[in-house]
Design a protein around this motif. Structure first.
Motif, PDB file in Angstrom:
ATOM      1  N   ASN A  74       2.348  11.357 -22.733  1.00  0.00           N
ATOM      2  CA  ASN A  74       2.078  12.323 -23.794  1.00  0.00           C
ATOM      3  C   ASN A  74       3.346  13.146 -24.008  1.00  0.00           C
ATOM      4  N   LYS A  75       3.989  12.953 -25.149  1.00  0.00           N
ATOM      5  CA  LYS A  75       5.259  13.620 -25.418  1.00  0.00           C
ATOM      6  C   LYS A  75       5.094  15.101 -25.762  1.00  0.00           C
ATOM      7  N   LYS A  76       3.896  15.479 -26.207  1.00  0.00           N
ATOM      8  CA  LYS A  76       3.656  16.878 -26.578  1.00  0.00           C
ATOM      9  C   LYS A  76       2.330  17.369 -25.997  1.00  0.00           C
ATOM     10  N   PRO A  77       2.260  17.491 -24.688  1.00  0.00           N
ATOM     11  CA  PRO A  77       1.009  17.971 -24.069  1.00  0.00           C
ATOM     12  C   PRO A  77       0.767  19.447 -24.357  1.00  0.00           C
ATOM     13  N   SER A  78      -0.464  19.873 -24.186  1.00  0.00           N
ATOM     14  CA  SER A  78      -0.834  21.273 -24.396  1.00  0.00           C
ATOM     15  C   SER A  78      -0.274  22.141 -23.273  1.00  0.00           C
ATOM     16  N   MET A  79       0.525  23.149 -23.646  1.00  0.00           N
ATOM     17  CA  MET A  79       1.069  24.058 -22.643  1.00  0.00           C
ATOM     18  C   MET A  79      -0.040  24.904 -22.014  1.00  0.00           C
ATOM     19  N   LYS A  80      -1.071  25.165 -22.782  1.00  0.00           N
ATOM     20  CA  LYS A  80      -2.195  25.935 -22.261  1.00  0.00           C
ATOM     21  C   LYS A  80      -2.856  25.185 -21.107  1.00  0.00           C
ATOM     22  N   ILE A  81      -3.031  23.882 -21.280  1.00  0.00           N
ATOM     23  CA  ILE A  81      -3.652  23.072 -20.226  1.00  0.00           C
ATOM     24  C   ILE A  81      -2.733  22.988 -19.012  1.00  0.00           C
ATOM     25  N   ILE A  82      -1.454  22.821 -19.245  1.00  0.00           N
ATOM     26  CA  ILE A  82      -0.498  22.772 -18.135  1.00  0.00           C
ATOM     27  C   ILE A  82      -0.550  24.068 -17.338  1.00  0.00           C
ATOM     28  N   ASP A  83      -0.631  25.190 -18.037  1.00  0.00           N
ATOM     29  CA  ASP A  83      -0.692  26.490 -17.356  1.00  0.00           C
ATOM     30  C   ASP A  83      -1.983  26.639 -16.547  1.00  0.00           C
ATOM     31  N   ILE A  84      -3.072  26.114 -17.066  1.00  0.00           N
ATOM     32  CA  ILE A  84      -4.346  26.164 -16.329  1.00  0.00           C
ATOM     33  C   ILE A  84      -4.222  25.386 -15.025  1.00  0.00           C
ATOM     34  N   LEU A  85      -3.644  24.200 -15.104  1.00  0.00           N
ATOM     35  CA  LEU A  85      -3.486  23.363 -13.912  1.00  0.00           C
ATOM     36  C   LEU A  85      -2.580  24.033 -12.885  1.00  0.00           C
ATOM     37  N   ILE A  86      -1.530  24.655 -13.353  1.00  0.00           N
ATOM     38  CA  ILE A  86      -0.607  25.339 -12.434  1.00  0.00           C
ATOM     39  C   ILE A  86      -1.306  26.484 -11.711  1.00  0.00           C
ATOM     40  N   GLU A  87      -2.056  27.286 -12.442  1.00  0.00           N
ATOM     41  CA  GLU A  87      -2.740  28.424 -11.827  1.00  0.00           C
ATOM     42  C   GLU A  87      -3.763  27.975 -10.789  1.00  0.00           C
ATOM     43  N   VAL A  88      -4.459  26.892 -11.082  1.00  0.00           N
ATOM     44  CA  VAL A  88      -5.444  26.381 -10.111  1.00  0.00           C
ATOM     45  C   VAL A  88      -4.721  25.889  -8.866  1.00  0.00           C
ATOM     46  N   GLU A  89      -3.669  25.115  -9.045  1.00  0.00           N
ATOM     47  CA  GLU A  89      -2.942  24.596  -7.884  1.00  0.00           C
ATOM     48  C   GLU A  89      -2.365  25.727  -7.038  1.00  0.00           C
ATOM     49  N   LYS A  90      -1.791  26.728  -7.681  1.00  0.00           N
ATOM     50  CA  LYS A  90      -1.201  27.851  -6.955  1.00  0.00           C
ATOM     51  C   LYS A  90      -2.233  28.563  -6.098  1.00  0.00           C
ATOM     52  N   SER A  91      -3.474  28.619  -6.555  1.00  0.00           N
ATOM     53  CA  SER A  91      -4.524  29.316  -5.801  1.00  0.00           C
ATOM     54  C   SER A  91      -4.838  28.618  -4.485  1.00  0.00           C
ATOM     55  N   PHE A  92      -4.483  27.334  -4.366  1.00  0.00           N
ATOM     56  CA  PHE A  92      -4.732  26.588  -3.121  1.00  0.00           C
ATOM     57  C   PHE A  92      -3.513  26.599  -2.200  1.00  0.00           C
ATOM     58  N   GLY A  93      -2.373  27.030  -2.701  1.00  0.00           N
ATOM     59  CA  GLY A  93      -1.178  27.200  -1.875  1.00  0.00           C
ATOM     60  C   GLY A  93      -0.635  25.974  -1.190  1.00  0.00           C
ATOM     61  N   PRO A  94      -0.420  24.877  -1.902  1.00  0.00           N
ATOM     62  CA  PRO A  94       0.187  23.710  -1.248  1.00  0.00           C
ATOM     63  C   PRO A  94       1.626  24.007  -0.850  1.00  0.00           C
ATOM     64  N   PRO A  95       2.209  23.279   0.096  1.00  0.00           N
ATOM     65  CA  PRO A  95       3.600  23.522   0.503  1.00  0.00           C
ATOM     66  C   PRO A  95       4.556  23.230  -0.657  1.00  0.00           C
TER      67      PRO A  95
END
Length: 236
Positions: A74-95
């Motif tokens: 996908n050459k033009k993904p939704s930045m809103k969706i990317i930000d949602i995924l980042i916030e969820v991942e950050k909440s779990f604190g992977p290395p």
């Protein structure tokens, strides 16, 4: 009077001032001198001579840009969706080495499209999609997390990360790993694949290849931006 006594008396008379005036001398013993604690530069330098800048540190801002610009599905993904995924991942604190794992998975599985449908060949009719949503979750996720909507990016991301995090205790027992990177990597592949009797300690998810590629590209860009050549004395 002898000559020596006469000379001494004359010297006293010559050097004694007429009508002398006096001022009160400074009594250093009573003077209060204000002082401040000096900066101990020796101790400061000995404690920490240099502040190391880690150019290899991968930030979520770096990964955000790579997910947006370097996902071939996908050459033009939704930045809103990317930000949602980042916030969820950050909440779990992977290395740090695993940062962006959910972005790499979403890119490869659906191209960051919440409406993506797949894996029809595994259904009885060969027409019903078994994998749904941005992370292509199967119906088992709806059983593990009642009420989960697989087409909702936030719910899907939370379910996906929660399932992987739940594998960590199991992985620690089976794989005997000590480093966070290895533990999370084994939990990742264990969480997204079928159960295996002896575990999947030595296996890697296909998404990990893309994640490593992004990390390598980001590190190279950081080095290039600093004009840093390996071996020239800078922290490459």
């Amino acid at each position: 009077m002898n000559i020596a006594a006469f000379l001494f008396s004359a010297a006293v008379i010559v050097h004694t001032p007429v009508n002398p005036t006096y001022t009160k001398p400074v009594n250093l013993g009573e003077t209060k001198i204000k002082t401040t604690k000096p900066i101990n530069l020796v101790d400061s330098f000995q404690e920490k001579k240099f502040v190391k800048v880690d150019h290899n540190e991968i930030s979520y801002q770096d990964l955000r840009l790579h997910a947006a610009n370097n996902c071939k599905h996908n050459k033009k993904p939704s930045m809103k969706i990317i930000d949602i995924l980042i916030e969820v991942e950050k909440s779990f604190g992977p290395p740090p080495e695993m940062r962006g794992m959910i972005l790499a998975a979403a890119c490869m599985e659906s191209g960051f499209r919440p409406s993506a449908l797949g894996d029809r060949k595994f259904s009885k009719s060969k027409k019903t999609p078994m994998a749904v949503g941005i992370l292509q979750l199967w119906p088992i996720y709806e059983k593990m997390f009642p009420g989960l909507n697989r087409k909702d990016p936030l719910a899907a991301a939370q379910g996906w990360m929660s399932h992987i995090a739940r594998m960590i205790p199991k992985v620690k027992r089976q794989c005997r790993y000590k480093k966070d990177k290895k533990i999370w990597l084994a939990a990742w592949v264990t969480g997204i694949r079928y159960k295996k009797a002896n575990g999947r300690c030595k296996e890697r998810p296909t998404h990990y290849r893309l994640l490593k590629k992004w990390h390598r590209q980001i590190k190279k860009e950081k080095i290039d931006s600093l004009g840093c050549v390996e071996g020239d004395g800078c922290d490459c």
